[in-house]
Design a protein around this motif. Sequence first.
Motif, short mmCIF file in Angstrom:
data_model
loop_
_atom_site.label_atom_id
_atom_site.label_comp_id
_atom_site.label_asym_id
_atom_site.label_seq_id
_atom_site.Cartn_x
_atom_site.Cartn_y
_atom_site.Cartn_z
N MET A 1 0.85 -1.16 0.00
CA MET A 1 0.00 0.00 0.00
C MET A 1 0.90 1.23 0.00
SD MET A 1 -3.14 1.09 0.06
CE MET A 1 -3.80 -0.54 0.09
N ARG A 2 0.70 2.11 -0.97
CA ARG A 2 1.51 3.33 -1.06
C ARG A 2 0.99 4.42 -0.13
NH1 ARG A 2 5.09 3.59 -5.19
NH2 ARG A 2 4.68 2.17 -6.91
N CYS A 3 1.91 5.13 0.45
CA CYS A 3 1.56 6.29 1.27
C CYS A 3 1.01 7.36 0.32
CB CYS A 3 2.79 6.81 1.99
SG CYS A 3 2.54 8.40 2.81
N PRO A 4 -0.14 7.98 0.65
CA PRO A 4 -0.69 9.00 -0.24
C PRO A 4 0.13 10.29 -0.28
CG PRO A 4 -2.07 8.74 1.72
CD PRO A 4 -1.00 7.69 1.77
N VAL A 5 1.06 10.47 0.68
CA VAL A 5 1.87 11.69 0.73
C VAL A 5 3.21 11.51 0.02
CG1 VAL A 5 3.02 13.33 2.28
CG2 VAL A 5 0.75 12.47 2.85
N CYS A 6 4.00 10.52 0.47
CA CYS A 6 5.34 10.36 -0.09
C CYS A 6 5.47 9.18 -1.05
CB CYS A 6 6.36 10.23 1.03
SG CYS A 6 6.27 8.66 1.92
N HIS A 7 4.42 8.39 -1.21
CA HIS A 7 4.35 7.25 -2.13
C HIS A 7 5.29 6.10 -1.75
CE1 HIS A 7 1.75 9.70 -4.54
NE2 HIS A 7 2.68 10.64 -4.60
N ARG A 12 3.06 0.46 8.31
CA ARG A 12 2.63 -0.52 9.30
C ARG A 12 1.16 -0.30 9.62
NH1 ARG A 12 3.90 1.03 15.28
NH2 ARG A 12 3.75 3.29 15.14
N VAL A 13 0.50 -1.39 9.98
CA VAL A 13 -0.91 -1.33 10.34
C VAL A 13 -1.00 -1.02 11.83
CG1 VAL A 13 -3.07 -2.63 10.48
CG2 VAL A 13 -1.56 -2.93 8.52
N LEU A 14 -1.72 0.06 12.15
CA LEU A 14 -1.90 0.45 13.54
C LEU A 14 -3.14 -0.19 14.16
CD1 LEU A 14 -1.18 4.27 13.11
CD2 LEU A 14 0.40 2.51 13.94
N ARG A 29 -3.19 2.98 8.96
CA ARG A 29 -1.80 2.68 8.63
C ARG A 29 -0.93 3.90 8.90
NH1 ARG A 29 -1.28 -1.86 5.12
NH2 ARG A 29 -3.30 -2.67 4.51
N GLU A 30 0.36 3.63 9.07
CA GLU A 30 1.33 4.71 9.25
C GLU A 30 2.51 4.45 8.33
OE1 GLU A 30 3.22 7.10 12.94
OE2 GLU A 30 3.48 4.92 13.00
N CYS A 31 2.86 5.47 7.55
CA CYS A 31 4.01 5.37 6.65
C CYS A 31 5.28 5.32 7.49
CB CYS A 31 4.04 6.57 5.71
SG CYS A 31 5.49 6.58 4.63
N LEU A 32 6.20 4.41 7.16
CA LEU A 32 7.45 4.28 7.90
C LEU A 32 8.47 5.33 7.51
CD1 LEU A 32 7.81 0.38 7.99
CD2 LEU A 32 6.99 1.92 9.79
N LYS A 33 8.24 6.03 6.41
CA LYS A 33 9.18 7.06 5.97
C LYS A 33 8.79 8.44 6.49
CE LYS A 33 11.25 8.98 1.79
NZ LYS A 33 11.24 8.95 0.32
N CYS A 34 7.53 8.86 6.26
CA CYS A 34 7.13 10.23 6.63
C CYS A 34 6.20 10.28 7.84
CB CYS A 34 6.48 10.93 5.45
SG CYS A 34 4.85 10.29 5.00
N ASN A 35 5.81 9.13 8.38
CA ASN A 35 4.93 9.00 9.54
C ASN A 35 3.51 9.50 9.31
OD1 ASN A 35 6.98 7.83 11.09
ND2 ASN A 35 7.74 9.84 11.73
N ARG A 37 -0.33 9.21 8.67
CA ARG A 37 -1.32 8.17 8.95
C ARG A 37 -2.46 8.27 7.96
NH1 ARG A 37 -1.66 7.35 15.48
NH2 ARG A 37 0.57 7.02 15.74
N PHE A 38 -2.91 7.11 7.49
CA PHE A 38 -4.01 7.08 6.52
C PHE A 38 -4.84 5.82 6.72
CE2 PHE A 38 -0.21 5.29 4.66
CZ PHE A 38 -0.63 4.19 3.92
N THR A 39 -6.03 5.83 6.14
CA THR A 39 -6.98 4.73 6.30
C THR A 39 -7.18 4.03 4.97
OG1 THR A 39 -8.14 5.98 8.00
CG2 THR A 39 -9.35 4.16 7.02
N THR A 40 -7.24 2.70 5.03
CA THR A 40 -7.57 1.91 3.84
C THR A 40 -8.74 0.99 4.16
OG1 THR A 40 -6.00 0.14 4.42
CG2 THR A 40 -5.19 1.91 2.99
N TYR A 41 -9.45 0.59 3.13
CA TYR A 41 -10.56 -0.35 3.26
C TYR A 41 -10.29 -1.53 2.34
CZ TYR A 41 -13.17 3.25 5.71
OH TYR A 41 -13.58 4.18 6.63
N GLU A 42 -10.53 -2.72 2.85
CA GLU A 42 -10.38 -3.92 2.04
C GLU A 42 -11.73 -4.59 1.89
OE1 GLU A 42 -7.44 -6.50 3.75
OE2 GLU A 42 -6.03 -4.85 4.02
#
Length: 169
Positions: A1-7, A12-14, A29-35, A37-42
Amino acid sequence: MRCPVCHNLENRVLESRSAESGQSVRRRRECLKCNHRFTTYERVEFAPLVVVKENGNREGFDREKLVRALTRICKRTPITPPQVEMVVSTIEGLLQQRTNREISSREISELVLRELQPLNEAACIRYASAYCEFENIPEFLATLERVNSDQESLSNSSEFAVVQSRSLN
């Protein structure tokens, strides 16, 4: 899953929880590069359904097309938009359970009639007259009678309990 900010692809799943009445999973989720946080749905991806029209043409099953048709038919009836959604969800669920991925438009019409009949008979008749192709009045009446007898036999079967439990959820 790509981070919507830094791609970045690493995150990691919080938190995970059920969403949409168990139809999907919501993950924070939380991006490990820019920190960020974003939400995904499966959601479960179903194999596509193909509708075979009376003239032999094939097209993909379009849930929204069925919702629009039923909304138009149920105008000026006591059937509410949530009930229309429930009917379409029930029909879509029944179609997804089938092993054959090709469904005739006539089969879909009969499922619609079977689901509309207990809600409002006038809507059932309006749908049949607008969307089912009949050669004559006896054929129209025979279809309505078959739907009525199917409904009576369905109410005595275990499949009815499954359909009813879906309707209540």
